[in-house]
Design a protein around this motif. Structure first.
Motif, short mmCIF file in Angstrom:
data_model
loop_
_atom_site.label_atom_id
_atom_site.label_comp_id
_atom_site.label_asym_id
_atom_site.label_seq_id
_atom_site.Cartn_x
_atom_site.Cartn_y
_atom_site.Cartn_z
N PHE A 38 6.06 -1.63 5.92
CA PHE A 38 5.26 -0.57 4.95
C PHE A 38 5.36 -1.06 3.36
CE2 PHE A 38 8.39 2.61 7.29
CZ PHE A 38 7.29 3.27 7.28
N LEU A 39 5.37 -2.61 3.88
CA LEU A 39 5.42 -3.42 1.64
C LEU A 39 4.79 -4.65 2.42
CD1 LEU A 39 9.30 -2.03 0.19
CD2 LEU A 39 6.66 -1.11 0.24
N ALA A 40 4.05 -4.68 3.62
CA ALA A 40 3.34 -6.23 3.67
C ALA A 40 2.56 -6.89 2.58
CB ALA A 40 2.24 -5.59 4.94
N ALA A 41 2.74 -8.04 1.92
CA ALA A 41 2.33 -8.70 1.26
C ALA A 41 0.90 -8.47 1.37
CB ALA A 41 2.79 -10.10 1.07
N ALA A 42 0.22 -8.51 2.33
CA ALA A 42 -1.69 -8.69 3.03
C ALA A 42 -1.70 -7.41 2.08
CB ALA A 42 -1.68 -8.17 3.44
N ALA A 43 -1.16 -5.95 1.23
CA ALA A 43 -1.16 -4.76 0.96
C ALA A 43 -1.16 -5.36 -0.31
CB ALA A 43 -0.48 -3.24 1.99
N SER A 44 -2.47 -5.68 -0.99
CA SER A 44 -2.49 -6.36 -2.69
C SER A 44 -3.15 -4.55 -3.47
CB SER A 44 -3.36 -7.03 -2.94
OG SER A 44 -4.94 -6.46 -2.38
N ALA A 45 -2.91 -4.77 -4.46
CA ALA A 45 -3.36 -2.99 -4.75
C ALA A 45 -4.42 -3.11 -5.03
CB ALA A 45 -3.29 -3.38 -6.78
N ARG A 62 -6.45 -1.46 -2.22
CA ARG A 62 -5.43 0.50 -1.74
C ARG A 62 -6.39 0.94 -1.78
NH1 ARG A 62 -0.94 1.92 -4.93
NH2 ARG A 62 -1.13 3.53 -3.18
N VAL A 63 -5.83 2.10 -0.82
CA VAL A 63 -7.24 3.41 -1.39
C VAL A 63 -6.08 4.12 -2.18
CG1 VAL A 63 -7.98 5.34 -0.46
CG2 VAL A 63 -8.18 3.50 1.14
N PRO A 64 -6.78 5.01 -3.39
CA PRO A 64 -6.16 5.76 -4.40
C PRO A 64 -5.04 7.21 -3.49
CG PRO A 64 -8.11 5.74 -4.95
CD PRO A 64 -7.85 4.56 -3.97
N ALA A 65 -4.09 7.51 -3.36
CA ALA A 65 -2.71 7.61 -2.75
C ALA A 65 -3.93 9.26 -2.74
CB ALA A 65 -2.34 8.52 -3.67
N ALA A 66 -4.30 9.96 -3.51
CA ALA A 66 -5.61 11.83 -3.04
C ALA A 66 -6.28 11.61 -2.13
CB ALA A 66 -6.15 11.38 -4.41
N ALA A 67 -6.97 9.84 -1.57
CA ALA A 67 -7.20 10.05 -0.21
C ALA A 67 -6.33 10.07 0.69
CB ALA A 67 -8.20 8.38 -0.44
N PHE A 68 -4.59 10.21 1.11
CA PHE A 68 -3.96 10.38 1.68
C PHE A 68 -3.75 11.64 2.13
CE2 PHE A 68 -3.43 6.02 0.65
CZ PHE A 68 -4.34 5.44 1.69
N SER A 90 4.98 4.61 -3.44
CA SER A 90 4.82 3.20 -3.56
C SER A 90 3.24 2.36 -3.76
CB SER A 90 4.76 2.92 -1.56
OG SER A 90 4.69 0.92 -1.64
N THR A 91 4.14 1.51 -4.37
CA THR A 91 3.18 0.72 -5.00
C THR A 91 1.58 -0.24 -3.95
OG1 THR A 91 3.97 -1.35 -5.74
CG2 THR A 91 3.44 0.31 -7.36
N ALA A 92 2.49 -0.42 -2.72
CA ALA A 92 1.80 -0.89 -2.04
C ALA A 92 2.81 -0.46 -0.11
CB ALA A 92 2.44 -2.79 -1.98
N PRO A 93 2.03 0.39 0.10
CA PRO A 93 2.40 0.87 0.84
C PRO A 93 1.91 0.63 2.53
CG PRO A 93 0.32 2.50 0.14
CD PRO A 93 0.81 1.34 -0.73
N GLY A 94 1.16 -0.25 2.10
CA GLY A 94 1.18 -1.80 3.25
C GLY A 94 0.02 -0.77 4.95
N PRO A 95 1.00 -0.92 6.25
CA PRO A 95 -0.20 -1.35 7.09
C PRO A 95 -0.29 1.27 7.54
CG PRO A 95 1.03 -3.12 7.59
CD PRO A 95 1.88 -1.97 5.88
N VAL A 96 1.09 1.72 6.90
CA VAL A 96 0.81 3.30 7.47
C VAL A 96 -0.66 3.83 6.11
CG1 VAL A 96 2.73 3.36 5.16
CG2 VAL A 96 2.16 4.70 7.60
N ALA A 97 -0.98 2.80 4.96
CA ALA A 97 -1.76 3.40 3.99
C ALA A 97 -3.05 3.33 5.28
CB ALA A 97 -1.87 3.00 3.08
N ARG A 98 -3.28 2.41 6.29
CA ARG A 98 -5.17 1.79 6.73
C ARG A 98 -5.33 2.49 7.80
NH1 ARG A 98 -2.81 -2.65 3.69
NH2 ARG A 98 -2.22 -3.70 5.46
N VAL A 109 17.61 -4.86 -0.96
CA VAL A 109 17.04 -3.60 -1.14
C VAL A 109 15.79 -3.84 -1.57
CG1 VAL A 109 19.38 -2.89 -1.12
CG2 VAL A 109 18.05 -3.20 -3.76
N GLY A 110 15.02 -4.91 -1.35
CA GLY A 110 13.90 -4.54 -1.65
C GLY A 110 12.64 -3.64 -1.07
N GLY A 111 13.50 -3.45 0.65
CA GLY A 111 12.52 -2.26 1.80
C GLY A 111 13.41 -1.27 1.85
N ILE A 112 14.41 -1.06 0.83
CA ILE A 112 15.06 0.43 0.94
C ILE A 112 14.69 1.34 -0.07
CG2 ILE A 112 17.36 1.29 1.26
CD1 ILE A 112 18.56 -1.36 2.40
#
Length: 394
Positions: A16-23, A26-32, A68-76, A148-151
């Motif tokens: 979920f928190l892949a470093a590749a997901a930079s701000a 990211r697509v705005p949360a409303a898009a999801f 999440s500020t970096a939702p990662g792969p699940v947001a793509r 706990v960074g990913g919890i």
């Protein structure tokens, strides 16, 4: 015998928190936001007027990506490709078990709790599940010196407190709130798998993890007791699916000896033993609560046998036998489950037809499997009695 683990990133963080997901990417949360689907409420014959769910990524329909500020792969993409045709925060190619339940009850698809603002957003209930969620709270893992960074901090106890806020919004009096509780359907879980995933993917052994199981069950029991005290009367509680059949675990323990695998399925015996231990203690806890609350229906949902039956006979269930333990979308390698490369990243290998695969990304299932799992809880035989048979007119 416990298996030494390679130092690997935490499962939830890796996924979920892949470093590749930079701000900037990211697509705005409303898009999801899940697309609105107009339905006539209670099409199933006047079933439950509201449905509330708690859990982790097997249930989360968008809460994670709203905080999440970096939702990662699940947001793509390709997440969501099969049904919604875009990512919605669901950890699958399409719908989850709760989506099929919501459809059968005749409700519109839920607004995730963290996206809801008004009473109208929760007219048909709410989904409080958060991806990477645990039954135990984040502080406990921190005290045990885990990263706990990913919890997520939104453990089951926090989700119950969220629910109390919604309940207060829906009912202005004690009488109204208890009527809402008594007439609503509750799904508590699946929850607990991440309590074991997080430490396993931080180089902990089975001996380290096993003592967590009674604590996890105690936490689930406390959540159920809290809902019952508020007036809940119909609760479905799923066990954990067989972790030893998850492609990511098969990749992690790819150097295991032949004796570690179940010859009938190819799954890891010892990890499935841990899962069945959790499920056995959960069933015992439900039996204890039933004795204490004779007017409450607490139904165990057997996700373990349901998923194992699919893996054991994939062709009979419409899946390709040769890839029954492979991820449809993954980073290549053993079982296409090398999670150093995520499903959405360059170099990922994606199958041509997710409906022929059991596993979507190595840990979560495809929509095709979730459809079967939903049928098991709605119509049986993996929940006794099934949801539809318990429908009442209100």
């Amino acid at each position: 015998m416990a298996k030494p683990l390679l130092m690997l990133p935490l499962l939830a963080a890796a996924f979920f928190l892949a470093a590749a997901a930079s701000a900037s990417a990211r697509v705005p949360a409303a898009a999801f936001t899940t697309p609105a689907v107009t339905r006539t409420a209670n099409r199933s014959g006047g079933c439950y007027p509201r449905f509330f769910a708690f859990g982790d990524s097997l249930i989360d329909t968008g809460n994670f990506i709203h905080y999440s500020t970096a939702p990662g792969p699940v947001a793509r993409s390709p997440y969501g490709e099969t049904f919604f045709h875009r990512p919605t925060g669901r950890a699958s190619d399409g719908r989850l078990v709760v989506d099929f339940v919501v459809e059968r009850l005749g409700f519109p698809y839920w607004t995730p709790y963290l996206a809801g603002k008004t009473e109208d957003d929760f007219r048909y209930g709410a989904n409080f599940a958060v991806a990477s969620g645990t039954a135990l709270n984040q502080l406990l893992f921190k005290k045990k010196h885990l990263d706990v960074g990913g919890i997520t901090p939104y453990s089951l106890g926090v989700q119950i407190r969220w629910f109390e806020k919604v309940l207060a919004m829906l009912g202005s009096t004690e009488h109204e709130r208890r009527e809402i509780m008594a007439s609503s359907l509750f799904l508590v879980g699946e929850i607990g798998a991440n309590d074991y995933n997080h430490p396993f993917f931080q180089n902990k052994t089975r001996e380290w993890v096993m003592p967590l199981v009674p604590r996890v069950i105690r936490s689930i029991g406390m959540a159920l007791e809290a809902l019952i005290q508020l007036g809940a009367r119909t609760l479905y509680v799923p066990g954990i699916f067989p972790l030893g059949c998850a492609p990511r675990y098969l990749f992690l323990f790819r150097n295991s000896s032949t004796a570690d695998y179940d010859p009938a399925t190819g799954c890891l015996r010892w990890l499935n033993d841990l899962t069945t231990h959790h499920n056995s203690l959960l069933q015992a806890k439900l039996a204890e609560l039933r004795r204490a609350h004779l007017d409450v229906s607490l139904v165990y949902v057997d996700y373990y046998d349901e998923v194992l039956s699919i893996v054991s006979a994939p062709a009979r269930n419409g899946f390709t036998p040769a890839t029954a333990l492979d991820a449809c979308c993954g980073g290549g390698g053993f079982h296409n489950a090398n999670f150093t490369v995520h499903c959405t990243e360059p170099g990922a290998v994606q199958c041509p037809d997710p409906s022929r695969y059991v596993s979507w990304d190595g840990l979560h299932m495809t929509e095709a499997v979730y459809r079967i799992m939903a049928r098991g809880i709605l119509d049986g035989p993996f929940a006794v009695p099934p949801i539809v048979s318990r429908c009442k007119k209100y």
